[in-house]
Design an enzyme around this catalytic site. Structure first.
Site, mmCIF file in Angstrom:
data_model
loop_
_atom_site.group_PDB
_atom_site.id
_atom_site.type_symbol
_atom_site.label_atom_id
_atom_site.label_comp_id
_atom_site.label_asym_id
_atom_site.label_seq_id
_atom_site.Cartn_x
_atom_site.Cartn_y
_atom_site.Cartn_z
ATOM 1 N N PRO A 12 0.777 -1.225 0.000
ATOM 2 C CA PRO A 12 0.000 0.000 0.000
ATOM 3 C C PRO A 12 0.818 1.289 0.000
ATOM 4 O O PRO A 12 1.189 1.801 1.044
ATOM 5 C CB PRO A 12 -0.856 -0.125 1.263
ATOM 6 C CG PRO A 12 -0.173 -1.117 2.122
ATOM 7 C CD PRO A 12 0.778 -1.889 1.289
ATOM 8 N N GLU A 13 1.075 1.780 -1.176
ATOM 9 C CA GLU A 13 1.603 3.130 -1.319
ATOM 10 C C GLU A 13 0.433 3.996 -1.805
ATOM 11 O O GLU A 13 -0.704 3.527 -1.830
ATOM 12 C CB GLU A 13 2.779 3.155 -2.303
ATOM 13 C CG GLU A 13 3.946 2.299 -1.821
ATOM 14 C CD GLU A 13 5.190 2.408 -2.696
ATOM 15 O OE1 GLU A 13 5.364 3.446 -3.345
ATOM 16 O OE2 GLU A 13 5.966 1.447 -2.729
ATOM 17 N N LYS A 70 -0.392 8.261 2.552
ATOM 18 C CA LYS A 70 -0.822 6.864 2.685
ATOM 19 C C LYS A 70 -1.866 6.689 3.784
ATOM 20 O O LYS A 70 -2.203 5.567 4.136
ATOM 21 C CB LYS A 70 0.384 5.971 2.981
ATOM 22 C CG LYS A 70 1.480 6.026 1.919
ATOM 23 C CD LYS A 70 2.726 5.301 2.382
ATOM 24 C CE LYS A 70 3.914 5.643 1.492
ATOM 25 N NZ LYS A 70 5.186 5.176 2.063
ATOM 26 N N ARG A 123 0.053 -8.964 9.557
ATOM 27 C CA ARG A 123 1.206 -8.654 10.392
ATOM 28 C C ARG A 123 0.899 -7.634 11.485
ATOM 29 O O ARG A 123 1.749 -7.361 12.324
ATOM 30 C CB ARG A 123 2.359 -8.170 9.518
ATOM 31 C CG ARG A 123 2.998 -9.312 8.760
ATOM 32 C CD ARG A 123 4.000 -8.842 7.758
ATOM 33 N NE ARG A 123 5.140 -8.192 8.366
ATOM 34 C CZ ARG A 123 6.171 -7.740 7.692
ATOM 35 N NH1 ARG A 123 6.194 -7.877 6.380
ATOM 36 N NH2 ARG A 123 7.162 -7.163 8.299
ATOM 37 N N ARG A 265 16.853 -0.434 3.500
ATOM 38 C CA ARG A 265 15.899 -0.988 2.545
ATOM 39 C C ARG A 265 16.537 -1.240 1.197
ATOM 40 O O ARG A 265 17.548 -0.638 0.853
ATOM 41 C CB ARG A 265 14.718 -0.046 2.379
ATOM 42 C CG ARG A 265 13.606 -0.326 3.338
ATOM 43 C CD ARG A 265 12.600 0.774 3.395
ATOM 44 N NE ARG A 265 12.897 1.740 4.456
ATOM 45 C CZ ARG A 265 12.865 1.464 5.744
ATOM 46 N NH1 ARG A 265 12.578 0.276 6.141
ATOM 47 N NH2 ARG A 265 13.130 2.372 6.627
#
Length: 275
Positions: A12-13, A70, A123, A265
């Site tokens: 989800p961006e 977001k 999660r 990242r």
DNA sequence: AACACGACCTGGTAGC
DNA sequence: TGCTACCAGGTCGTGT
């Protein structure tokens, strides 16, 4: 795809969050009453008292569904806002029958007729937050007119961080994540390691156009995907050029896509095309 | 002040 | 087969 977290189109961006909002707006009429709220995973709510959040939400009406970066923003009749952040694996969707919920349902808002809005997140990294106003400290919305090359240039001058890291900072531009940062930099042919304040005006122009272009393309693809799950047709999906493609040939020059680590990242890029 | 990094989370997978 | 170790990344809190 090799890695399960690269479920393309689900991370989800901004584009995915926007399609979630559209999905909800089409199914939850303005003014819908929250008959009951349930938080079954205490850690996901802010403030930290789930019972208090449930109590505050119950009886409220959802006056509007907005988005900022977001963040999904459910505006309540009280004037407060339920902010929902999906983080990595979250999802927010309308359920025609709230009695049937998946195992990862962490919270839900029951609406009239046993319908509802479900927050599911395997999660449980996502967050539900009661806010007095829209989130502060977010940068400009990249798909709004206020986001101009001049705005991007001004922000970039203030940072020596690598441009990729800069783009992930939500205070600079709201809604760009790891995937679209990489894709935008590829489209703009800019090396992700280049310090933000070393971009010239040409770089800025290309990057601005690339951010807007990538996000617009992805919004359309994400919406198509969300509207008709499982009904993807070839070419409808947003075409990833570099993200998750380590070792595969660059679409432009054929040299292998590289993967490096930035700010903890993965960054994917073409060392030949991106200077 | 700006930047770096670990913690939070879980499911999937590589490796033994 | 079954186990462990590791990795994915958005954001925040803490350390440098």
């Amino acid at each position: 795809m090799k890695c399960s977290t690269v479920r393309w189109g689900l991370l989800p961006e901004l584009p995915e969050v926007e399609s979630v909002c559209r999905h909800l707006r089409e199914r939850v009429p303005a003014g819908s009453l929250i008959v009951r709220a349930a938080i079954v995973r205490p850690g996901i709510v802010r403030p930290a008292d789930p019972a208090a959040v449930e109590q505050e939400l119950t009886g409220q009406r959802i006056t509007r569904i907005g988005r900022r970066g977001k963040h999904i923003l459910l505006h309540l009749s009280s004037g407060r806002i339920l902010g929902v952040h999906l983080r990595m694996t979250g999802n927010l969707y309308f359920s025609p029958d709230i009695r049937f919920r998946e195992a990862s349902a962490r919270a839900w808002l029951e609406l009239p007729g046993r319908t509802g809005i479900v927050f599911a997140d395997p999660r449980a990294l996502g967050r539900l937050e009661l806010l007095d106003q829209e989130p502060a400290s977010l940068g400009p919305e990249p798909l709004e007119a206020s986001f101009t090359p001049a705005v991007l240039a001004q922000a970039s001058r203030a940072s020596r961080a690598p441009i990729k890291v800069f783009l992930l900072d939500q205070r600079r531009v709201a809604g760009v994540g790891n995937i679209y940062a990489a894709e935008a930099l590829f489209r703009a042919r800019i090396n992700p390691r280049k310090p933000a304040n070393r971009l010239n005006s040409n770089n800025i122009q290309r990057l601005h156009a690339a951010i807007v272009g990538v996000l617009e393309d992805a919004v359309q693809s994400a919406y198509n995907a969300y509207s008709s799950p499982g009904r993807f047709t070839e070419g409808e999906e947003f075409a990833v050029q570099v993200y998750g493609r380590e070792g595969q040939p660059c679409a432009a020059c054929g040299k292998p896509v590289r993967r490096i680590r930035q700010g903890g990242r993965s960054t994917y890029f073409c060392g030949h095309c991106q200077r």
